[in-house]
Design a protein around this motif. Structure first.
Motif, PDB file in Angstrom:
ATOM      1  N   PHE A  68       4.751   1.682  24.401  1.00  0.00           N
ATOM      2  CA  PHE A  68       5.833   1.803  25.368  1.00  0.00           C
ATOM      3  C   PHE A  68       6.505   0.456  25.606  1.00  0.00           C
ATOM      4  N   LYS A  69       5.710  -0.602  25.660  1.00  0.00           N
ATOM      5  CA  LYS A  69       6.266  -1.941  25.867  1.00  0.00           C
ATOM      6  C   LYS A  69       7.194  -2.313  24.712  1.00  0.00           C
ATOM      7  N   ALA A  70       6.766  -2.022  23.489  1.00  0.00           N
ATOM      8  CA  ALA A  70       7.599  -2.323  22.326  1.00  0.00           C
ATOM      9  C   ALA A  70       8.922  -1.576  22.383  1.00  0.00           C
ATOM     10  N   LEU A  71       8.893  -0.345  22.853  1.00  0.00           N
ATOM     11  CA  LEU A  71      10.116   0.457  22.922  1.00  0.00           C
ATOM     12  C   LEU A  71      10.972   0.114  24.139  1.00  0.00           C
ATOM     13  N   GLY A  72      10.446  -0.707  25.046  1.00  0.00           N
ATOM     14  CA  GLY A  72      11.161  -1.062  26.267  1.00  0.00           C
ATOM     15  C   GLY A  72      12.256  -2.098  26.062  1.00  0.00           C
ATOM     16  N   ASP A  73      12.378  -2.645  24.876  1.00  0.00           N
ATOM     17  CA  ASP A  73      13.420  -3.628  24.578  1.00  0.00           C
ATOM     18  C   ASP A  73      14.579  -2.915  23.882  1.00  0.00           C
ATOM     19  N   PRO A  74      15.829  -3.135  24.323  1.00  0.00           N
ATOM     20  CA  PRO A  74      16.967  -2.422  23.710  1.00  0.00           C
ATOM     21  C   PRO A  74      17.109  -2.645  22.206  1.00  0.00           C
ATOM     22  N   VAL A  75      16.866  -3.858  21.737  1.00  0.00           N
ATOM     23  CA  VAL A  75      16.979  -4.120  20.294  1.00  0.00           C
ATOM     24  C   VAL A  75      15.910  -3.335  19.540  1.00  0.00           C
ATOM     25  N   ARG A  76      14.675  -3.370  20.037  1.00  0.00           N
ATOM     26  CA  ARG A  76      13.601  -2.648  19.350  1.00  0.00           C
ATOM     27  C   ARG A  76      13.816  -1.143  19.420  1.00  0.00           C
ATOM     28  N   MET A  99      14.111   1.095  16.208  1.00  0.00           N
ATOM     29  CA  MET A  99      13.237   2.261  16.056  1.00  0.00           C
ATOM     30  C   MET A  99      14.050   3.503  15.743  1.00  0.00           C
ATOM     31  N   SER A 100      15.188   3.665  16.409  1.00  0.00           N
ATOM     32  CA  SER A 100      16.010   4.855  16.153  1.00  0.00           C
ATOM     33  C   SER A 100      16.597   4.817  14.744  1.00  0.00           C
ATOM     34  N   MET A 101      16.932   3.622  14.268  1.00  0.00           N
ATOM     35  CA  MET A 101      17.447   3.505  12.903  1.00  0.00           C
ATOM     36  C   MET A 101      16.353   3.822  11.882  1.00  0.00           C
ATOM     37  N   ILE A 102      15.160   3.341  12.135  1.00  0.00           N
ATOM     38  CA  ILE A 102      14.043   3.589  11.217  1.00  0.00           C
ATOM     39  C   ILE A 102      13.655   5.062  11.237  1.00  0.00           C
ATOM     40  N   ALA A 103      13.626   5.654  12.420  1.00  0.00           N
ATOM     41  CA  ALA A 103      13.197   7.046  12.558  1.00  0.00           C
ATOM     42  C   ALA A 103      14.212   8.034  11.991  1.00  0.00           C
ATOM     43  N   SER A 104      15.461   7.610  11.849  1.00  0.00           N
ATOM     44  CA  SER A 104      16.504   8.541  11.411  1.00  0.00           C
ATOM     45  C   SER A 104      16.520   8.766   9.900  1.00  0.00           C
ATOM     46  N   VAL A 105      15.703   8.015   9.170  1.00  0.00           N
ATOM     47  CA  VAL A 105      15.634   8.141   7.713  1.00  0.00           C
ATOM     48  C   VAL A 105      14.169   8.090   7.273  1.00  0.00           C
ATOM     49  N   PRO A 106      13.863   8.550   6.065  1.00  0.00           N
ATOM     50  CA  PRO A 106      12.465   8.481   5.615  1.00  0.00           C
ATOM     51  C   PRO A 106      11.936   7.044   5.562  1.00  0.00           C
ATOM     52  N   GLU A 107      12.754   6.105   5.108  1.00  0.00           N
ATOM     53  CA  GLU A 107      12.406   4.681   5.120  1.00  0.00           C
ATOM     54  C   GLU A 107      13.690   3.880   5.003  1.00  0.00           C
ATOM     55  N   ILE A 108      13.622   2.621   5.455  1.00  0.00           N
ATOM     56  CA  ILE A 108      14.827   1.796   5.454  1.00  0.00           C
ATOM     57  C   ILE A 108      14.453   0.347   5.175  1.00  0.00           C
ATOM     58  N   CYS A 109      15.318  -0.321   4.444  1.00  0.00           N
ATOM     59  CA  CYS A 109      15.117  -1.722   4.087  1.00  0.00           C
ATOM     60  C   CYS A 109      15.589  -2.617   5.232  1.00  0.00           C
ATOM     61  N   LEU A 141      18.933  -3.046   8.086  1.00  0.00           N
ATOM     62  CA  LEU A 141      18.791  -3.129   9.544  1.00  0.00           C
ATOM     63  C   LEU A 141      19.499  -4.351  10.125  1.00  0.00           C
ATOM     64  N   THR A 142      19.332  -5.485   9.482  1.00  0.00           N
ATOM     65  CA  THR A 142      19.831  -6.755  10.012  1.00  0.00           C
ATOM     66  C   THR A 142      21.336  -6.763  10.287  1.00  0.00           C
ATOM     67  N   PRO A 143      22.188  -6.252   9.384  1.00  0.00           N
ATOM     68  CA  PRO A 143      23.631  -6.312   9.634  1.00  0.00           C
ATOM     69  C   PRO A 143      24.099  -5.517  10.856  1.00  0.00           C
ATOM     70  N   ALA A 144      23.287  -4.602  11.341  1.00  0.00           N
ATOM     71  CA  ALA A 144      23.681  -3.777  12.488  1.00  0.00           C
ATOM     72  C   ALA A 144      23.606  -4.539  13.810  1.00  0.00           C
ATOM     73  N   PHE A 145      23.072  -5.753  13.779  1.00  0.00           N
ATOM     74  CA  PHE A 145      22.858  -6.527  14.999  1.00  0.00           C
ATOM     75  C   PHE A 145      23.534  -7.889  14.891  1.00  0.00           C
ATOM     76  N   ASP A 146      23.924  -8.410  16.019  1.00  0.00           N
ATOM     77  CA  ASP A 146      24.477  -9.752  16.088  1.00  0.00           C
ATOM     78  C   ASP A 146      23.343 -10.727  16.398  1.00  0.00           C
ATOM     79  N   LEU A 147      22.289 -10.667  15.576  1.00  0.00           N
ATOM     80  CA  LEU A 147      21.091 -11.490  15.747  1.00  0.00           C
ATOM     81  C   LEU A 147      20.713 -12.084  14.404  1.00  0.00           C
ATOM     82  N   SER A 148      19.962 -13.164  14.436  1.00  0.00           N
ATOM     83  CA  SER A 148      19.526 -13.795  13.184  1.00  0.00           C
ATOM     84  C   SER A 148      18.449 -12.949  12.506  1.00  0.00           C
ATOM     85  N   GLY A 149      18.271 -13.181  11.226  1.00  0.00           N
ATOM     86  CA  GLY A 149      17.227 -12.499  10.462  1.00  0.00           C
ATOM     87  C   GLY A 149      15.836 -12.712  11.051  1.00  0.00           C
TER      88      GLY A 149
END
Length: 122
Positions: A37-45, A49-59, A63-71
């Protein structure tokens, strides 16, 4: 002896997955699911999680380009999800691929299952 151990494991599994509206959790059970629950309590995580769960697997490369954050920041958030037991990862060459751990979400879902009350007779 093994039957007794198996029986205890089965009871613990049932106890950990009983909805919180049915039976209060003990301290050990709460401690085992709180990191998820703590891990899911962060908006980025939660978004990751929703991006990972929406497909069988993801590279991670997807994931990285979807965020304005560093690798490295994305990698940190993915490590938190992995350490909490929510995702599995597999390195393939230079990239890491992520997939959901369904059993973790079944456990969380079972905990949050609130039985609906039957409607009063009119």
């Amino acid at each position: 002896m093994s039957k007794q151990v198996l029986s205890v494991v089965d009871l613990n599994t049932v106890a950990c997955c009983a909805p919180i509206a049915v039976r209060p959790m003990d301290a050990d059970q709460a401690a085992s699911v709180a990191p998820m629950f703590k891990a899911l309590g962060d908006p980025v995580r939660l978004r990751l999680m929703s991006m990972i769960a929406s497909v069988p697997e993801i590279c991670v490369c997807d994931l990285t380009p979807a965020f304005d954050l560093s690798g490295p920041t994305i990698s940190h958030h993915l490590k938190v999800l992995r350490d909490a037991g929510l995702v599995d990862s597999e390195r393939r060459g230079t990239w890491v691929w992520y997939r959901v751990r369904p059993e973790a979400f079944r456990q969380l879902g079972a905990l949050l299952d609130i039985p609906t009350a039957s409607a009063p007779a009119t």
